[in-house]
Every structure is written in C-alpha cells, then in structure tokens.
Scaffold this motif. Sequence first.
Motif, PDB file in Angstrom:
ATOM      1  N   GLY A 118       0.769  -1.237   0.000  1.00 33.26           N
ATOM      2  CA  GLY A 118       0.000   0.000   0.000  1.00 33.26           C
ATOM      3  C   GLY A 118       0.799   1.285   0.000  1.00 33.26           C
ATOM      4  N   ILE A 119       2.080   1.209  -0.366  1.00 33.27           N
ATOM      5  CA  ILE A 119       2.920   2.405  -0.415  1.00 33.27           C
ATOM      6  C   ILE A 119       3.191   2.757  -1.871  1.00 33.27           C
ATOM      7  N   THR A 120       2.838   3.968  -2.269  1.00 33.94           N
ATOM      8  CA  THR A 120       3.044   4.406  -3.650  1.00 33.94           C
ATOM      9  C   THR A 120       4.188   5.415  -3.694  1.00 33.94           C
ATOM     10  N   VAL A 121       5.202   5.115  -4.484  1.00 34.99           N
ATOM     11  CA  VAL A 121       6.365   5.989  -4.637  1.00 34.99           C
ATOM     12  C   VAL A 121       6.500   6.337  -6.122  1.00 34.99           C
ATOM     13  N   PRO A 122       6.583   7.623  -6.468  1.00 35.41           N
ATOM     14  CA  PRO A 122       6.622   8.016  -7.887  1.00 35.41           C
ATOM     15  C   PRO A 122       8.000   7.831  -8.533  1.00 35.41           C
ATOM     16  N   LEU A 123       8.407   6.571  -8.661  1.00 36.47           N
ATOM     17  CA  LEU A 123       9.671   6.277  -9.321  1.00 36.47           C
ATOM     18  C   LEU A 123       9.435   6.000 -10.800  1.00 36.47           C
ATOM     19  N   GLU A 124      10.363   6.421 -11.631  1.00 32.32           N
ATOM     20  CA  GLU A 124      10.331   6.101 -13.061  1.00 32.32           C
ATOM     21  C   GLU A 124      11.698   5.563 -13.449  1.00 32.32           C
ATOM     22  N   ALA A 125      11.724   4.642 -14.397  1.00 39.96           N
ATOM     23  CA  ALA A 125      12.973   4.022 -14.811  1.00 39.96           C
ATOM     24  C   ALA A 125      13.699   4.885 -15.835  1.00 39.96           C
ATOM     25  N   GLU A 126      15.000   5.015 -15.632  1.00 36.83           N
ATOM     26  CA  GLU A 126      15.850   5.653 -16.636  1.00 36.83           C
ATOM     27  C   GLU A 126      16.850   4.613 -17.121  1.00 36.83           C
ATOM     28  N   ARG A 127      16.749   4.233 -18.373  1.00 42.05           N
ATOM     29  CA  ARG A 127      17.690   3.256 -18.914  1.00 42.05           C
ATOM     30  C   ARG A 127      18.909   3.996 -19.451  1.00 42.05           C
ATOM     31  N   GLY A 128      20.070   3.615 -18.960  1.00 40.79           N
ATOM     32  CA  GLY A 128      21.297   4.248 -19.411  1.00 40.79           C
ATOM     33  C   GLY A 128      22.087   3.324 -20.321  1.00 40.79           C
ATOM     34  N   TYR A 129      22.808   3.919 -21.263  1.00 40.24           N
ATOM     35  CA  TYR A 129      23.623   3.153 -22.203  1.00 40.24           C
ATOM     36  C   TYR A 129      25.086   3.544 -22.051  1.00 40.24           C
ATOM     37  N   HIS A 130      25.946   2.558 -22.199  1.00 40.22           N
ATOM     38  CA  HIS A 130      27.369   2.877 -22.172  1.00 40.22           C
ATOM     39  C   HIS A 130      28.123   1.999 -23.167  1.00 40.22           C
ATOM     40  N   VAL A 131      29.310   2.435 -23.505  1.00 43.94           N
ATOM     41  CA  VAL A 131      30.206   1.669 -24.359  1.00 43.94           C
ATOM     42  C   VAL A 131      31.560   1.626 -23.671  1.00 43.94           C
ATOM     43  N   THR A 132      32.175   0.450 -23.612  1.00 45.79           N
ATOM     44  CA  THR A 132      33.498   0.312 -23.024  1.00 45.79           C
ATOM     45  C   THR A 132      34.494  -0.104 -24.095  1.00 45.79           C
ATOM     46  N   PHE A 133      35.593   0.647 -24.192  1.00 43.43           N
ATOM     47  CA  PHE A 133      36.680   0.343 -25.115  1.00 43.43           C
ATOM     48  C   PHE A 133      37.768  -0.360 -24.302  1.00 43.43           C
TER      49      PHE A 133
END
Length: 381
Positions: free
Chosen positions: A282-297
């Motif tokens: 019963g706990i509502t938290v306004p979280l939204e997902a942020e998908r991050g991208y990376h490249v490793t050399f």
Amino acid sequence: MHDNPLSAFTNASLPHQGSAGISLAVVGAGVVGLCVALEAQRRGHHVTLIDHTAPGKATSYGNAGYLATEIIDPLGTPDVLRAAPKLWLNPKGPICTPWRYIAKAIPWYWRFLNAAQAEPAQRGTDMIHQLNQAAVGAWQRTLADINASALLIKGGHLVVWENTQKRDEAHQLIEKMHRYDIPCEFVDAERLAQLEPELSLSLSHAVFFPESHRLTDPYEVCRALFDAFSARGGVFINAKVDDVHPSSNTHIDLRIAAQTQRFDKVALCAGVWSKQLLERVGITVPLEAERGYHVTFPHDAARIHHTVLSADRKLVLSPLNAGLRAVGMSEIGGTTLPAIKNAIACCANTQKGCCLSSLTIRNLSRQSGWGIDRRSQIRCR
C-alpha cells in the motif's frame, strides 16, 4: 513508526552492535544494497542479500564510476526545462522518451515539471550538496573497512567545451562552485592539451576539479563489497522477490522462488523495481525508470587520465580498469521496452568529438542496463 518492519534503514530503525542482532533482508545486490548489507553486519545483524541477478551486474555495472560531487543540481531545474525541447527532440541527443511510452510517463513528467521550478530546485541543490560533501569520506571508510582502499582514486575531473563562445558558461560554473566551496579552476586550450594530450585539439577550454575521486571500476568495487559481505557470514539468495507481506507488527514475509521466508526488517534497494514491491503493502512511490547506455573500449583506458564530461555533448568518458567507458544516452521508457538499437552506436560516435583519434569500434564491450537516476528519485514526490 520504527515498529513497522518496512521502516527506512536509518540509525534509529536498526540498533547498533551490542543489542541482539535482528534478521534483515536486503532486496537488491547493487552498490546500494551491498553497502546497506555491510553496514547492517557492522551493527551485528544477520543479513540476507537477495537479487535475481548476480551482485553488481545490473544497474551498478555500467556507470562511469566517478563520484560526481560537483554535480549538485537536481535533474530538474529551470535551466533544464529551457533546454528540454532541444535535448529530447534530438534523436541522437542524451535523453529521450520512446513515443509508445509517452502516455505512461506523463504523470512522472508532470511531477518533474513542478519539481524543476526555481524554489524546489534550489532546495534540491542544497540537499544534494550536503549529501555530496559526505560522499568521498563515506567511500573511504567503507573501502578501508574491507581492506580495499586502493579501489578509490583521487584522479581529478574535467568539464570540457568545444564552442569558444561558451567561455562564459565555464566561468559561471566556477563562480557557482566557489559559492559552495568546491575547488575548481579554468583551463585554457593549451593547458588542457597538457593535462589530456589525447583529447581533441578542437576543444576550446575546460573547468578542472582537482579534488574529484573515481572508482577503479564499478563492478570491481561491487565484487569487493560482496566478497567482504560473504566472508562476514552474509547469505546471498540468487532469486526474485515476488511478494512482500507484513506478517505482524514485528515481522515481514518475503515470497522468494515459491517459498516464504520471514525477517525482522527489510531494506528495499532494488531501484525502480522497489516500486512494485512497495505497492504490495500500500505504499506508492513516484519512481520512473531511466535506462542508461554505455560503451566500453577495453584497450583504451590509458588514453585519458581524468574523468571527462563534455558540456556540449552531455557525454562522460571515464578511464576504468575495464577500459575507457563512454556513458551518455539514456531514456525514460519503463522497464519492459526493448533497448534502442542505435543507442550504443550514438555513444560510440559521440565520443569522437572529444578524442583525437577514433577508438577501436570493432573491439567494443557493449552493455546496456536499467537504472534510476538517484536525483530523479529525490526530486519526484
């Protein structure tokens, strides 16, 4: 308040060593969950760490690994709102929202717009600055406790500009940093070339933060934290938590892999996935997902000596033990949509404006991961 088994993980909610240890479940084995688990062990508690992926292999795996103590503004500010149309409408820009997710994201964006107004944004800046002031010391204590101090490096950080017309931006940044007692200095093109010979000669100027620290590699640090947790008697369950249910005022049941386990306390450190578990009670938290991208050399880490943020391209370059990592594009798009196909290529191509010569594109170690920006969590309410 603290009788609730879902109460926050604070000094008040968990007794220190010396009193009878409690059973604590930490859901989420990223860097936050690992640090919480170790702190609970230090206080004498019996800790079970739970995650359906390997420790440190999800969101914590692919970040730039530097302690961004100079970034004191929340994600939402009046300046960000003014720049938003240009940032979000550019298909190769640093942030986007897939068209099919826009309707779902509207409630979060509405809160974001309200939080980005001048007064709440300033409150956010003041709070983040206070947190950031403690960051380096907290990491030093944490790593010293597990005999891993060498994993934290005082390497310095550069914010660079390509446009010669943006010198005022650099001086405004310096002025703001000095108001918050954050050491930094202006660097012209000649000195920048001395600090980082591999950076593009087209760069005009920079701001240098000599006191900035970075980790040798985020995953390497997570592995060290997990090894210490295991050596101190911690239990790891490699499974998904399907349900959470308070069984009384003093205990809580977790449904894990079709079995129910009971704990005195639970700390939810699962990023955006904490949201659905909290909704079960019963706990509502306004979280939204942020998908991050990376490249490793993998073979190019030695080409730069500091972490580098491109003010023009919104890209971070970080020299890690795993290689030179470029962290840039991210999306607000939930947790179920497929990855953007050209996102990795965008990260790889964007770095070319910062580096003198192209990196070894064919030998990339490619990863994309789900993340929730810590500042987004603070500002969304």
